[in-house]
Design an enzyme around this catalytic site. Structure first.
Site, PDB file in Angstrom:
ATOM      1  N   ASP A   1      -2.955  -4.332  -3.093  1.00 20.25           N
ATOM      2  CA  ASP A   1      -3.151  -5.534  -2.072  1.00 20.25           C
ATOM      3  C   ASP A   1      -1.724  -6.008  -1.804  1.00 20.25           C
ATOM      4  O   ASP A   1      -1.270  -7.426  -2.067  1.00 20.25           O
ATOM      5  CB  ASP A   1      -3.852  -6.551  -3.073  1.00 20.25           C
ATOM      6  CG  ASP A   1      -5.369  -6.369  -2.717  1.00 20.25           C
ATOM      7  OD1 ASP A   1      -5.873  -5.327  -2.365  1.00 20.25           O
ATOM      8  OD2 ASP A   1      -6.175  -7.484  -2.959  1.00 20.25           O
ATOM      9  N   CYS A   2      -1.013  -5.370  -1.100  1.00 21.17           N
ATOM     10  CA  CYS A   2       0.290  -5.726  -0.950  1.00 21.17           C
ATOM     11  C   CYS A   2       0.447  -6.915   0.243  1.00 21.17           C
ATOM     12  O   CYS A   2       1.562  -7.231   0.185  1.00 21.17           O
ATOM     13  CB  CYS A   2       0.888  -4.450  -0.094  1.00 21.17           C
ATOM     14  SG  CYS A   2       0.237  -3.743   1.707  1.00 21.17           S
TER      15      CYS A   2
END
Length: 431
Positions: free
Chosen positions: A99-100
């Site tokens: 979940d950058c």
């Protein structure tokens, strides 16, 4: 001589076209117990929901955690056999640099820890799922939500670009991690992999739609995988996009203006999830996926029922009054994703609901928080994202709109009673 009658399950190693057809889904007893403890919760607690494997510890179970239960993968599979379930759903969710572009759901592995992802996460899951004891179960894996589309929309030069998204794009962590998971899990005869494919409010523009299909194909043939390891795709995972918008279409015009010019639609080519999922399926086949792939849509929280639900089109004063007055999705902005106020349970899980759609599913278990509304120290790797703060005024990614999040939320995955009650109140179809 007559042909023998068809059997429900094919021989071991032969996959059915749609694993949701003709069998009961697994009801997670840990989620069911929380739902049953809520007033009125027994009305929905027998629905199948997915089991989230959001860290290495979840493989064996985390008895002292607020966001996973004591059951590990083996416990859930054993319980599925005990229930006589025909299918069970797991969310494979632990990529390096996960979940950058969001903080509430950052994971435990750093962006360069692909070897750990393979050896300590995917390999042990595959070892358990491949046990012949479970060969009668259809094991459905939802592969790495919120990952690959980020490589298209949240890297340098994009409104929401982040350094972490740049890093995992450059080092191949997402593409190679997903490819490895597909290859390892897809080799098991009774396993069905569905890759996460965002949602219409994320990928509905041409600039995102085609490039995302391409990156999904790249991942599907990375790390020794082939497209044959992909049974289909899922959209709207843990999101709130309305299944259908009955009161306006993308082709509508108001006073000579297309609804695509409205603030809500914002030049998107899709206004609801079903039309997007069907169109994206066609696109995915065109870039090289098998023609029999099916789509899943997470309908756990996209019902938008209750008294605020419109019953007809909006006023034709302008494109904005027309769309805003008639839209089912009552969020302040399509980019809002955390514990949305006013949401309701959507369609109950069922197979073959529409053309090209294998099933409506509840992958996000209703009542489990998306993230905490303020920073809460914890040992579970759960961060704090301002999009979960009801006082937050927004950012470039959500058009600088308020977050629309509910107050007093716990960390992601933890039980959020007030939200569960609201989801039941606003269910559509109503309970």
């Amino acid at each position: 001589p007559t042909d023998p009658p068809p059997t429900t399950n094919p021989p071991p190693g032969t996959k059915v076209d749609n694993p949701y057809v003709g069998v009961r889904g697994y009801v997670n007893p840990e989620w069911k117990a929380k739902a049953d403890a809520e007033p009125g919760g027994t009305r929905v607690s027998n629905n199948p929901t997915a089991v989230w494997l959001d860290r290495i510890a979840a493989i064996n179970g985390t008895p002292n955690s607020s966001s996973n239960g004591a059951f590990g993968v083996k416990d859930h599979l054993d319980e599925a056999l005990r229930q006589g379930a025909g299918y069970i759903q797991f969310v494979i969710y632990n990529l390096p640099g996960r979940d950058c572009s969001a903080l509430a759901s950052n994971g435990e592995l750093g962006p360069n820890e692909l070897p750990r992802y393979k050896a300590e996460y995917i390999d042990p899951i595959a070892a358990i799922q491949s046990n012949s004891k479970y060969s009668s179960l259809r094991i459905i894996n939802v592969i790495e939500i919120d990952s690959l589309p980020n490589l298209i929309t949240n890297t340098s030069g994009q409104a929401g670009g982040t350094v972490m998204c740049d890093t995992v794009k450059a080092n191949g962590a997402y593409v190679n991690g997903v490819g490895y998971a597909l290859a390892k899990l897809g080799a098991i005869g009774n396993v069905y992999n569905y890759i996460d494919a965002g949602h219409h409010g994320w990928l509905g523009w041409d600039t995102n739609f085609g490039p995302t299909a391409d990156i999904l194909k790249t991942a599907a043939v990375a790390s020794g995988s082939t497209v044959n390891n992909v049974h289909g795709f899922i959209t709207n995972t843990a999101n709130y996009s309305a299944l259908q918008e009955p009161y306006f279409k993308v082709t509508d015009n108001v006073n000579g203006q297309t609804v695509r010019q409205s603030k809500w639609v914002d030049w998107n080519y899709y206004v609801d999830e079903l039309s997007f999922a069907q169109a994206f399926r066609t696109k995915l086949i065109s870039v090289g996926f098998n023609s029999n792939i099916g789509m899943l849509i997470d309908t756990s929280r996209n019902g938008w029922g209750g008294s605020a639900r419109p019953t007809g089109p909006g006023a034709t004063t302008s494109v904005d009054t027309y769309v805003n007055g008639g839209r089912i999705d009552r969020r302040l902005h399509l980019g809002n994703w955390c514990n949305q106020a006013g949401a309701g349970l959507g369609e109950r899980p069922r197979a073959n609901p529409a053309t090209g759609i294998d099933a409506y599913v509840w992958v996000k278990p209703p009542g489990e928080s998306d993230g905490s509304s303020k920073e809460i120290p914890n040992t579970e790797g759960k961060g704090f994202d301002r999009m979960c703060d009801p006082t937050y005024g927004g950012n470039a990614r959500n058009g600088n709109n308020p977050s629309g999040a509910l107050p007093d939320a716990p960390i992601s995955g933890a039980w959020f009673s007030a939200q569960f009650q609201e989801l039941m109140r606003n269910a559509y179809p109503a309970l």
